[in-house]
Design a protein around this motif. Structure first.
Motif, short mmCIF file in Angstrom:
data_model
loop_
_atom_site.label_atom_id
_atom_site.label_comp_id
_atom_site.label_asym_id
_atom_site.label_seq_id
_atom_site.Cartn_x
_atom_site.Cartn_y
_atom_site.Cartn_z
N PRO A 257 3.47 30.70 101.09
CA PRO A 257 3.98 31.19 99.80
C PRO A 257 3.88 32.71 99.70
CG PRO A 257 2.53 29.32 99.46
CD PRO A 257 2.40 29.70 100.90
N LEU A 258 4.95 33.30 99.19
CA LEU A 258 5.02 34.76 99.06
C LEU A 258 5.21 35.11 97.59
CD1 LEU A 258 5.10 37.09 101.20
CD2 LEU A 258 7.58 36.98 101.05
N ALA A 259 4.46 36.08 97.09
CA ALA A 259 4.61 36.51 95.70
C ALA A 259 6.02 37.04 95.49
CB ALA A 259 3.60 37.59 95.37
N ALA A 260 6.53 36.90 94.26
CA ALA A 260 7.90 37.31 93.97
C ALA A 260 8.12 38.78 94.28
CB ALA A 260 8.23 37.02 92.51
N SER A 261 7.14 39.62 93.97
CA SER A 261 7.31 41.05 94.23
C SER A 261 7.44 41.33 95.72
CB SER A 261 6.13 41.84 93.64
OG SER A 261 4.91 41.34 94.16
N GLU A 262 6.68 40.60 96.53
CA GLU A 262 6.77 40.78 97.99
C GLU A 262 8.08 40.21 98.52
OE1 GLU A 262 3.10 39.69 100.15
OE2 GLU A 262 2.27 39.38 98.15
N ALA A 263 8.50 39.10 97.95
CA ALA A 263 9.76 38.48 98.36
C ALA A 263 10.93 39.43 98.08
CB ALA A 263 9.96 37.15 97.65
N LEU B 164 14.44 35.76 98.27
CA LEU B 164 13.69 35.15 97.19
C LEU B 164 14.30 33.78 96.91
CD1 LEU B 164 11.60 35.84 94.86
CD2 LEU B 164 13.53 36.80 93.61
N LYS B 165 13.45 32.77 96.82
CA LYS B 165 13.93 31.44 96.45
C LYS B 165 13.23 31.03 95.17
CE LYS B 165 14.19 26.74 98.32
NZ LYS B 165 13.81 25.91 99.49
N VAL B 166 14.02 30.65 94.17
CA VAL B 166 13.46 30.32 92.86
C VAL B 166 13.99 28.97 92.39
CG1 VAL B 166 13.15 32.72 92.13
CG2 VAL B 166 15.33 31.58 91.66
N LEU C 66 18.27 34.11 96.61
CA LEU C 66 18.80 35.47 96.51
C LEU C 66 18.46 36.18 97.81
CD1 LEU C 66 17.69 36.22 92.89
CD2 LEU C 66 19.97 36.87 93.74
N THR C 67 19.45 36.71 98.47
CA THR C 67 19.23 37.33 99.77
C THR C 67 19.92 38.69 99.82
OG1 THR C 67 19.20 35.14 100.79
CG2 THR C 67 19.46 37.02 102.28
N ARG C 68 19.16 39.71 100.17
CA ARG C 68 19.75 41.04 100.30
C ARG C 68 20.66 41.04 101.52
NH1 ARG C 68 15.24 44.83 99.61
NH2 ARG C 68 14.76 44.28 101.75
N THR C 69 21.81 41.70 101.34
CA THR C 69 22.76 41.75 102.44
C THR C 69 23.10 43.21 102.68
OG1 THR C 69 25.02 41.29 103.04
CG2 THR C 69 24.56 41.31 100.71
N LEU C 70 23.54 43.52 103.85
CA LEU C 70 23.95 44.89 104.09
C LEU C 70 25.45 45.03 103.93
CD1 LEU C 70 21.49 45.89 106.92
CD2 LEU C 70 21.46 46.56 104.52
N LEU C 71 26.01 44.06 103.18
CA LEU C 71 27.43 44.07 102.88
C LEU C 71 27.85 45.44 102.34
CD1 LEU C 71 29.47 41.60 102.84
CD2 LEU C 71 29.19 41.66 100.37
N GLY C 72 28.80 46.04 102.98
CA GLY C 72 29.28 47.34 102.52
C GLY C 72 28.27 48.45 102.72
N GLY C 73 27.19 48.15 103.45
CA GLY C 73 26.18 49.17 103.72
C GLY C 73 25.38 49.57 102.49
N ASP C 74 25.47 48.76 101.43
CA ASP C 74 24.78 49.10 100.20
C ASP C 74 23.58 48.16 99.99
OD1 ASP C 74 23.97 49.58 97.59
OD2 ASP C 74 26.01 49.93 96.88
N PRO C 75 22.36 48.70 100.00
CA PRO C 75 21.17 47.84 99.86
C PRO C 75 21.02 47.21 98.49
CG PRO C 75 20.55 50.15 99.84
CD PRO C 75 22.02 50.10 100.16
N ARG C 76 21.87 47.62 97.54
CA ARG C 76 21.82 46.97 96.22
C ARG C 76 22.52 45.62 96.24
NH1 ARG C 76 24.58 51.41 92.61
NH2 ARG C 76 25.94 51.22 94.43
N ASN C 77 23.29 45.35 97.28
CA ASN C 77 24.07 44.13 97.33
C ASN C 77 23.26 42.94 97.84
OD1 ASN C 77 26.30 45.44 96.35
ND2 ASN C 77 27.24 45.76 98.35
#
Ligand code: MN
Length: 167
Positions: free
Chosen positions: A92-98, A104-106, A119-130
């Protein structure tokens, strides 16, 4: 560790464009993503979720015109408790660490959204916000219902965005 969680909210925000804002309580703030198409119960539907600024917890029940002075109207499309069930390699991983790790799986217990979402961060478009939001294939997955088109009322007040425009 015990699993952490808190409140989640999905606000339907009709501004310049219609979108849905997904917010999860993590360490006393609402970590937030703007989801242009909104969440889907279909595990085959990957939805872009753009990480935006954290919001105060008090925003979880906000409905009205111009959230934070911005344009448009906001309703609480869904809300309820959520549990962080992120467990890479069975640990188990704390939400902040996830969040930092980019995955993050909720489990949501809303009125419209129930069951597990990833929720999975993607490098889609080279933008880390995506990030990508997708329904995990569990007993609550539903490939036929399209909630974002059939459900447009607040779970708190029963109002629609259009109601708020007229008030
Ligand atoms: Mn918004």
């Amino acid at each position: 560790m015990t699993r952490d969680g808190g409140v989640f909210v999905v606000q339907r925000h009709h501004a310049t464009t219609l979108h849905f804002d997904l917010r999860l309580e993590v360490d006393g703030v609402l970590v937030s993503w703007a989801v242009p198409k909104g969440p889907s119960l279909d595990p085959g539907e990957k939805r872009l979720a753009v990480r935006v600024e954290d919001h105060d917890l008090s925003h979880a029940t906000f409905e009205g015109r111009g959230a934070g002075g911005g344009p448009g109207t906001v309703i609480v499309w869904d809300t309820g408790p959520y549990l962080n069930v992120t467990e890479p390699n069975g640990v188990p991983l704390a939400a902040s660490e996830a969040l930092e790790a980019g995955h993050l799986k909720v489990v949501l217990r809303g009125e419209k959204l129930v069951g597990a979402f990833a929720l999975t961060r993607t490098l889609l478009g080279g933008d880390p916000r995506n990030w990508i939001l997708v329904k995990v294939d569990d007993e609550f997955a539903d490939r036929r219902r399209d909630l974002t088109s059939t459900e447009n009322r607040s779970v708190l007040s029963g109002r629609t965005n259009a109601d708020l425009e007229q008030s």
